[in-house]
Design a protein around this motif. Sequence first.
Motif, mmCIF file in Angstrom:
data_model
loop_
_atom_site.group_PDB
_atom_site.id
_atom_site.type_symbol
_atom_site.label_atom_id
_atom_site.label_comp_id
_atom_site.label_asym_id
_atom_site.label_seq_id
_atom_site.Cartn_x
_atom_site.Cartn_y
_atom_site.Cartn_z
ATOM 1 N N LEU A 169 21.201 2.980 -27.126
ATOM 2 C CA LEU A 169 20.627 2.007 -27.591
ATOM 3 C C LEU A 169 20.046 1.788 -26.245
ATOM 4 O O LEU A 169 19.619 0.400 -26.083
ATOM 5 C CB LEU A 169 21.944 1.085 -27.956
ATOM 6 C CG LEU A 169 21.905 1.725 -30.073
ATOM 7 C CD1 LEU A 169 22.818 0.355 -29.953
ATOM 8 C CD2 LEU A 169 20.360 1.071 -30.648
ATOM 9 N N TYR B 216 18.699 -1.859 -25.785
ATOM 10 C CA TYR B 216 19.186 -2.887 -25.234
ATOM 11 C C TYR B 216 20.099 -2.660 -23.457
ATOM 12 O O TYR B 216 20.866 -1.876 -23.991
ATOM 13 C CB TYR B 216 20.148 -3.209 -26.591
ATOM 14 C CG TYR B 216 19.846 -3.742 -27.669
ATOM 15 C CD1 TYR B 216 19.397 -5.358 -28.158
ATOM 16 C CD2 TYR B 216 19.835 -3.104 -28.716
ATOM 17 C CE1 TYR B 216 18.256 -5.490 -28.815
ATOM 18 C CE2 TYR B 216 18.557 -2.779 -29.836
ATOM 19 C CZ TYR B 216 18.563 -4.875 -30.288
ATOM 20 O OH TYR B 216 17.362 -4.718 -31.339
ATOM 21 N N ASN C 249 19.962 -1.855 -35.431
ATOM 22 C CA ASN C 249 19.634 -0.677 -34.541
ATOM 23 C C ASN C 249 21.104 0.361 -34.180
ATOM 24 O O ASN C 249 21.013 1.701 -34.108
ATOM 25 C CB ASN C 249 19.566 -0.923 -33.303
ATOM 26 C CG ASN C 249 17.801 -1.210 -33.701
ATOM 27 O OD1 ASN C 249 16.987 -0.967 -34.183
ATOM 28 N ND2 ASN C 249 17.444 -1.984 -32.060
ATOM 29 N N ILE D 22 23.552 -4.672 -23.673
ATOM 30 C CA ILE D 22 24.585 -4.702 -24.671
ATOM 31 C C ILE D 22 25.784 -4.344 -23.865
ATOM 32 O O ILE D 22 26.246 -2.449 -23.434
ATOM 33 C CB ILE D 22 24.282 -3.648 -25.644
ATOM 34 C CG1 ILE D 22 25.004 -4.168 -27.788
ATOM 35 C CG2 ILE D 22 24.325 -2.185 -25.469
ATOM 36 C CD1 ILE D 22 24.582 -3.152 -28.576
ATOM 37 N N LYS E 207 20.567 -5.967 -33.555
ATOM 38 C CA LYS E 207 21.533 -5.015 -32.697
ATOM 39 C C LYS E 207 22.597 -4.158 -33.597
ATOM 40 O O LYS E 207 22.320 -2.788 -33.704
ATOM 41 C CB LYS E 207 22.389 -5.740 -32.252
ATOM 42 C CG LYS E 207 21.179 -6.255 -30.381
ATOM 43 C CD LYS E 207 22.815 -7.284 -29.953
ATOM 44 C CE LYS E 207 21.645 -7.411 -28.597
ATOM 45 N NZ LYS E 207 22.673 -8.161 -27.130
#
Length: 141
Positions: free
Chosen positions: A45, A49, A24, A52, A21
């Motif tokens: 993202l 994800y 990224n 997230i 994470k």
Amino acid sequence: MINVDNAISVLKKNGYKYTDKRKNILAVFDHENRYLTAKDVQNQLKEDYPTISYDTIYRNLYTFVELDILEETELNGEKLFRFNCAHHGHHHHFICVVCGRTKTIEMCPMDFFKNQLKDCEIESHRFEIFGKCEKCLAKQL
């Protein structure tokens, strides 16, 4: 300008874990090379994800700022972030309020202010100009 590999080295040196994470999040800044909001990062993202949280992104962004990986500024009450470019020497930025792109301003206006503040000790300063870049202006036509 700092890149993802340098940033990960800084994180590890300072006792932070490497995570995909974090990598990224940093890759978003490496790819965009402009000021971004935490929401911009979250949107980029969300495919990889989807769960997230905004708080997770924001917390990581502030960790990156504390470690001088990212620099921050504020526009209309919202924090904007980009890779730190301080190693290029002293300079300032023009920041596009539409797309977040930046242009380097080599001239520093502090000499003017130093003359007006002779009895003061200036410890640091920041100078940013906000406006619309030529690409965003061309889109308006």
